[in-house]
Design an enzyme around this catalytic site. Sequence first.
Site, PDB file in Angstrom:
ATOM      1  CG  ASP A   7      22.259  49.046  28.557  1.00 53.37           C
ATOM      2  OD1 ASP A   7      22.993  48.603  27.658  1.00 53.37           O
ATOM      3  OD2 ASP A   7      22.605  49.977  29.297  1.00 53.37           O
ATOM      4  CB  SER A   8      25.561  46.402  30.191  1.00 57.37           C
ATOM      5  OG  SER A   8      25.721  47.769  29.876  1.00 57.37           O
ATOM      6  CE1 TYR A  39      26.721  42.997  31.121  1.00 59.16           C
ATOM      7  CE2 TYR A  39      25.819  42.471  28.973  1.00 59.16           C
ATOM      8  CZ  TYR A  39      25.756  42.376  30.344  1.00 59.16           C
ATOM      9  OH  TYR A  39      24.739  41.661  30.924  1.00 59.16           O
ATOM     10  N   GLY A  40      31.502  46.497  28.021  1.00 61.13           N
ATOM     11  CA  GLY A  40      32.392  46.903  26.928  1.00 61.13           C
ATOM     12  C   GLY A  40      33.841  46.498  27.087  1.00 61.13           C
ATOM     13  CB  CYS A  70      23.202  46.658  25.304  1.00 64.69           C
ATOM     14  SG  CYS A  70      24.941  46.475  25.752  1.00 64.69           S
ATOM     15  CG  ASN A  71      25.026  50.327  20.330  1.00 66.41           C
ATOM     16  OD1 ASN A  71      24.705  50.371  19.154  1.00 66.41           O
ATOM     17  ND2 ASN A  71      24.513  51.130  21.237  1.00 66.41           N
ATOM     18  CB  THR A  72      28.524  46.160  24.333  1.00 67.06           C
ATOM     19  OG1 THR A  72      28.906  47.536  24.395  1.00 67.06           O
ATOM     20  CG2 THR A  72      29.720  45.288  24.597  1.00 67.06           C
ATOM     21  CD  GLU A 162      25.603  51.533  34.619  1.00 62.97           C
ATOM     22  OE1 GLU A 162      25.203  50.982  35.660  1.00 62.97           O
ATOM     23  OE2 GLU A 162      24.883  51.712  33.625  1.00 62.97           O
ATOM     24  CB  CYS A 194      27.693  53.278  23.748  1.00 64.95           C
ATOM     25  SG  CYS A 194      27.447  52.888  25.496  1.00 64.95           S
ATOM     26  CB  THR A 195      21.970  52.542  24.731  1.00 66.64           C
ATOM     27  OG1 THR A 195      22.498  51.519  25.579  1.00 66.64           O
ATOM     28  CG2 THR A 195      21.515  51.940  23.416  1.00 66.64           C
ATOM     29  CG  HIS A 196      25.636  53.720  29.273  1.00 65.89           C
ATOM     30  ND1 HIS A 196      25.366  52.439  28.868  1.00 65.89           N
ATOM     31  CD2 HIS A 196      25.613  53.705  30.638  1.00 65.89           C
ATOM     32  CE1 HIS A 196      25.191  51.670  29.948  1.00 65.89           C
ATOM     33  NE2 HIS A 196      25.337  52.416  31.029  1.00 65.89           N
TER      34      HIS A 196
END
Length: 270
Positions: A7-8, A39-40, A70-72, A162, A194-196
């Site tokens: 993931d980012s 990344y988004g 990470c979807n992005t 983050e 979004c995995t966040h």
Amino acid sequence: MAVGIFDSGLGGLTVLDAVAKRLPDVPLVYMGDSAHAPYGVRTPDDIYNLTTSATQRLFDEGCDLVILACNTASAAALRRMQESWVPQGKRVLGVFVPMIEALTERQWGDNSPPREVAAKHVALFATPATVASRAFQRELAFRAVGVDVEAQACGGVVDAIEDGDMILADALVRSHVDALMRKMPQPDAAILGCTHYPLMETEFQAALGPDVKVFSQANLVAESLADYLARRPEMVGPGQVSTFLTTGDPDKVSSRATQFLRRQITFTAA
Ligand code: DGL
């Protein structure tokens, strides 16, 4: 034996946690590119370059299979990676398809023509780059007809998570849900794309209200990975140990990860 999870930043830990519970004997190597998150807000080329270099790091760690948690990255880079970059014998999979299969009530590998499904009005919450890619709508159109999708680019939420600023993240979630509901007052389903965002799932559900079914990826991806590995056990790869790698500050990232997963997580420098 190790499967890579990328993931980012910290969001992919939601997927890692679900995979670790579903497949406790599979060692996992996690790679979070916190130095370059989010990344988004980056361009597709930038996302592609960062994602390929992090994925290469996971291949170097002994992973034959890497999940882009990470979807992005899945939206902006995965197709290009699969078409022209992934080396022979390696596989890179994204996190979109399991969620869309759940939304469209399909089993894995059901390639029948698109059909009507229960969800008619779907709210998609994702990063600006994921929303701009329209990858979700594209994948959905292969499987379902008559679904109205309203997408909300949730600027700022990943940065707040983050940074560990959960009060700001909560306020941003509420304001993005408000903005979405002005465009689509009564969604029947909401996708946390979004995995966040599963780290804020309670806040999303509270802002959306109890009538909206919230789809969150972690368990869906874990189930689909278990299914994939049952069919392709050789893809577990030669790595032996679970590790957590970050391009960010390992102490800071370890302390946030420990807070999010409520167990000790120790990152080392990638
Ligand atoms: N967890 C990433 C995703 O699923 C966040 C992307 C970002 O860094 O903006 O999209």
